[in-house]
Design a protein around this motif. Structure first.
Motif, PDB file in Angstrom:
ATOM      1  N   ASP A 107       0.865  -1.179   0.000  1.00 45.15           N
ATOM      2  CA  ASP A 107       0.000   0.000   0.000  1.00 45.15           C
ATOM      3  C   ASP A 107       0.901   1.228   0.000  1.00 45.15           C
ATOM      4  OD1 ASP A 107      -1.757   2.058   0.396  1.00 45.15           O
ATOM      5  OD2 ASP A 107      -2.702   1.221   2.191  1.00 45.15           O
ATOM      6  N   VAL A 108       1.089   1.832  -1.177  1.00 49.20           N
ATOM      7  CA  VAL A 108       2.075   2.906  -1.315  1.00 49.20           C
ATOM      8  C   VAL A 108       1.648   4.192  -0.600  1.00 49.20           C
ATOM      9  CG1 VAL A 108       3.040   2.031  -3.469  1.00 49.20           C
ATOM     10  CG2 VAL A 108       1.072   3.587  -3.538  1.00 49.20           C
ATOM     11  N   GLY A 109       0.376   4.269  -0.197  1.00 49.94           N
ATOM     12  CA  GLY A 109      -0.089   5.455   0.518  1.00 49.94           C
ATOM     13  C   GLY A 109      -0.277   5.224   2.001  1.00 49.94           C
ATOM     14  N   SER A 110       0.242   4.112   2.511  1.00 53.03           N
ATOM     15  CA  SER A 110       0.039   3.777   3.920  1.00 53.03           C
ATOM     16  C   SER A 110       0.662   4.828   4.831  1.00 53.03           C
ATOM     17  CB  SER A 110       0.652   2.414   4.230  1.00 53.03           C
ATOM     18  OG  SER A 110       2.065   2.478   4.139  1.00 53.03           O
ATOM     19  N   SER A 111       0.142   4.896   6.049  1.00 54.44           N
ATOM     20  CA  SER A 111       0.669   5.858   7.012  1.00 54.44           C
ATOM     21  C   SER A 111       2.135   5.573   7.331  1.00 54.44           C
ATOM     22  CB  SER A 111      -0.166   5.815   8.295  1.00 54.44           C
ATOM     23  OG  SER A 111      -0.151   4.512   8.866  1.00 54.44           O
ATOM     24  N   ALA A 112       2.534   4.304   7.262  1.00 49.70           N
ATOM     25  CA  ALA A 112       3.931   3.958   7.538  1.00 49.70           C
ATOM     26  C   ALA A 112       4.861   4.582   6.509  1.00 49.70           C
ATOM     27  CB  ALA A 112       4.099   2.437   7.556  1.00 49.70           C
ATOM     28  N   ILE A 113       4.493   4.519   5.227  1.00 49.07           N
ATOM     29  CA  ILE A 113       5.329   5.082   4.164  1.00 49.07           C
ATOM     30  C   ILE A 113       5.336   6.606   4.245  1.00 49.07           C
ATOM     31  CG2 ILE A 113       5.403   5.468   1.660  1.00 49.07           C
ATOM     32  CD1 ILE A 113       4.758   2.522   1.296  1.00 49.07           C
ATOM     33  N   VAL A 114       4.168   7.204   4.439  1.00 50.49           N
ATOM     34  CA  VAL A 114       4.081   8.664   4.530  1.00 50.49           C
ATOM     35  C   VAL A 114       4.886   9.179   5.720  1.00 50.49           C
ATOM     36  CG1 VAL A 114       2.514  10.607   4.934  1.00 50.49           C
ATOM     37  CG2 VAL A 114       1.876   8.795   3.328  1.00 50.49           C
ATOM     38  N   HIS A 115       4.770   8.502   6.865  1.00 55.26           N
ATOM     39  CA  HIS A 115       5.502   8.923   8.057  1.00 55.26           C
ATOM     40  C   HIS A 115       7.004   8.738   7.867  1.00 55.26           C
ATOM     41  CE1 HIS A 115       6.365   9.732  12.255  1.00 55.26           C
ATOM     42  NE2 HIS A 115       7.047   8.601  12.318  1.00 55.26           N
ATOM     43  N   GLN A 116       7.409   7.641   7.232  1.00 53.52           N
ATOM     44  CA  GLN A 116       8.837   7.413   7.021  1.00 53.52           C
ATOM     45  C   GLN A 116       9.435   8.495   6.124  1.00 53.52           C
ATOM     46  OE1 GLN A 116      10.616   4.842   8.604  1.00 53.52           O
ATOM     47  NE2 GLN A 116      12.249   6.228   7.945  1.00 53.52           N
ATOM     48  N   TYR A 117       8.685   8.908   5.120  1.00 53.93           N
ATOM     49  CA  TYR A 117       9.156  10.009   4.274  1.00 53.93           C
ATOM     50  C   TYR A 117       9.366  11.268   5.110  1.00 53.93           C
ATOM     51  CZ  TYR A 117       9.099  13.926   1.055  1.00 53.93           C
ATOM     52  OH  TYR A 117       9.415  15.094   0.400  1.00 53.93           O
ATOM     53  N   LEU A 118       8.403  11.583   5.970  1.00 52.60           N
ATOM     54  CA  LEU A 118       8.494  12.776   6.807  1.00 52.60           C
ATOM     55  C   LEU A 118       9.732  12.728   7.688  1.00 52.60           C
ATOM     56  CD1 LEU A 118       7.106  15.414   7.795  1.00 52.60           C
ATOM     57  CD2 LEU A 118       5.938  14.008   9.500  1.00 52.60           C
ATOM     58  N   VAL A 119       9.974  11.597   8.297  1.00 52.83           N
ATOM     59  CA  VAL A 119      11.126  11.443   9.193  1.00 52.83           C
ATOM     60  C   VAL A 119      12.430  11.568   8.411  1.00 52.83           C
ATOM     61  CG1 VAL A 119      12.365   9.813  10.667  1.00 52.83           C
ATOM     62  CG2 VAL A 119       9.883  10.061  10.883  1.00 52.83           C
TER      63      VAL A 119
END
Length: 436
Positions: A368-380
């Protein structure tokens, strides 16, 4: 160039990119390259409001400096080999403080490099990028505008001005400083107004630039000159090339062209951008000096207010903001595109890591390329680089646009120390070149 979609059902894609200028087009090509390595290719859509010609706000006749680190990343993505014939190398950078003793140089050869960066004209780059997109698996909607964004649990439903609807797991906003995506989603920005206006123009000088770039700090603000290819060597087959920024007389072998960005108080900038060409060249010569030769011609002058605007959190539910949609920088040090490219590379790296980790699990489900895990990892992953760049830009603008004598003395001593102690130049050069 608009991709057709006639079904009454929304077109399902994994990633939808809104904005197809430098950041968006580069991201789309990078995703296409990543997709080619996956067992199930990514479904990628690029939505761009303007055809890539000289009227495109992201592919107009301005020039940008592509730092050495950015050239490296663009090469790794397979994009730079298609652009390198458009580049003019920056081999040396001269930095000075007008009216004071502070000056220094950054040079490529002591660092074992051929160039510190490359200067490219955006109108030419836009044509090449869209030619590459046409040969990729990216589905391009252009010209097309997003008129509605409906956030859903599983993604975003986008409606375009031609009635087409797309559903994406991940929405990427790459649509510039006035991001439509950001406005639709109601996301806030912080803004710092430097009370300066930039004049941008191309000039011709009476001597060859020898691949030197210049950053001169004046009482009104920074004045930058970037070396450009001669008019005769420009991309003549490019039907998108704007004549409005070009100097009316082609540069001869003993002449050269520079792209100028000059920061001034708004009233003075208004007067110079609309005044007589001869008066503008005289004022520019007085502010800069004769180190680059005599300024003999100038093309159309344009101006825009200088601010630093940024999103405190460049992410939202299943949405990531990159490039100027996430932050717009003062042009001092030429870091705008280079920071935006690092946003793009950062997102590609996060997605590549997610697919690699998923492959190791032998799971039958899809990533799931829009998952919260991916979005949060990008932010970090992007926070430290982004925060330090924003701080450094604000420090440079305020520190070098200030005539308070302790600051003047401090910055001039700092510039001289760089000249007297060459080892100090390396970290400065690495920052300028976008090395992280």
């Amino acid at each position: 160039m608009t991709s057709a979609h006639t079904s009454t059902q929304p077109l399902a894609v994994d990633i939808a990119i809104v904005g197809g200028a430098m950041a968006g087009a580069t991201l789309a090509l990078g995703l296409a390259k990543l997709s080619a390595t996956l067992s199930r290719p990514l479904r990628i859509a690029l939505i761009e409001a303007h055809v890539a010609n000289h009227n495109h706000p992201g592919f107009d006749a301005r020039s940008i400096a592509v730092a050495h680190g950015s050239v490296f990343e663009l090469t790794r993505l397979g994009i730079w080999p298609k652009l390198q014939h458009l580049g003019t190398a920056i081999e040396n950078i001269h930095v000075s403080d007008r009216g004071h003793f502070g000056m220094t140089e950054l040079n490529a050869k002591p660092l074992g490099l051929d160039a510190l960066g490359q200067v490219v004209e955006l109108a030419q780059v836009g044509k090449v990028l869209f030619e590459q997109l046409a040969q990729s698996a990216v589905r391009v909607f252009c010209p097309a505008k997003v008129t509605q964004i409906l956030a859903q649990t599983s993604g975003h439903l986008l409606t375009l001005d031609n009635g087409t609807q797309l559903h994406c797991q991940l929405l990427v906003a790459a649509d510039g400083a006035n991001s439509v995506v950001r406005q639709h989603l109601g996301q806030p920005t912080e803004k710092i107004d430097f009370d300066q206006t930039a004049i941008v123009a191309n000039i011709t000088t009476d001597q060859a630039h020898q691949h030197w770039a210049y950053e001169r700090f004046t009482q009104t603000g920074p004045l930058a000159l970037l070396p450009m290819s001669s008019a005769s060597n420009s991309f003549k087959s490019n039907s998108f090339k704007s004549k409005s920024f070009a100097s009316k007389s082609s540069a001869t072998p003993t002449q050269s062209r520079f792209s100028v960005v000059w920061a001034l108080p708004p009233a003075q900038a208004h007067e110079l951008v609309n005044g007589d060409k001869t008066e503008f060249l005289a004022a520019l010569q007085q502010a800069f000096g004769h180190r680059a030769g005599r300024f003999v011609d100038v093309g159309q002058r344009v101006s825009y207010p200088l601010t630093l605007s940024y999103m405190p959190r460049p992410v939202y539910h299943r949405c990531i903001f990159v490039g100027n949609a996430a932050q717009t920088l003062h042009p001092i040090a030429g870091q705008g595109f280079n920071l935006g490219l690092r946003d793009v590379v950062g997102l590609l790296n996060v997605l590549e890591q997610a697919f690699s980790a998923h492959q190791l699990t032998n799971s039958s489900t899809q990533v799931d390329v829009g998952s919260s895990a991916i979005v949060h990892q990008y932010l970090v992953d992007r926070q430290a680089d982004r925060d330090s760049t924003l701080r450094n830009i604000e420090f440079l603008v305020r520190g070098f646009s200030n005539q308070y004598w302790p600051l003047v003395a401090g910055r001039n001593v700092g510039l001289r120390l760089l000249s007297w102690l060459p080892p100090l130049k390396r970290p400065v050069a690495q920052t300028a070149m976008g090395w992280r």
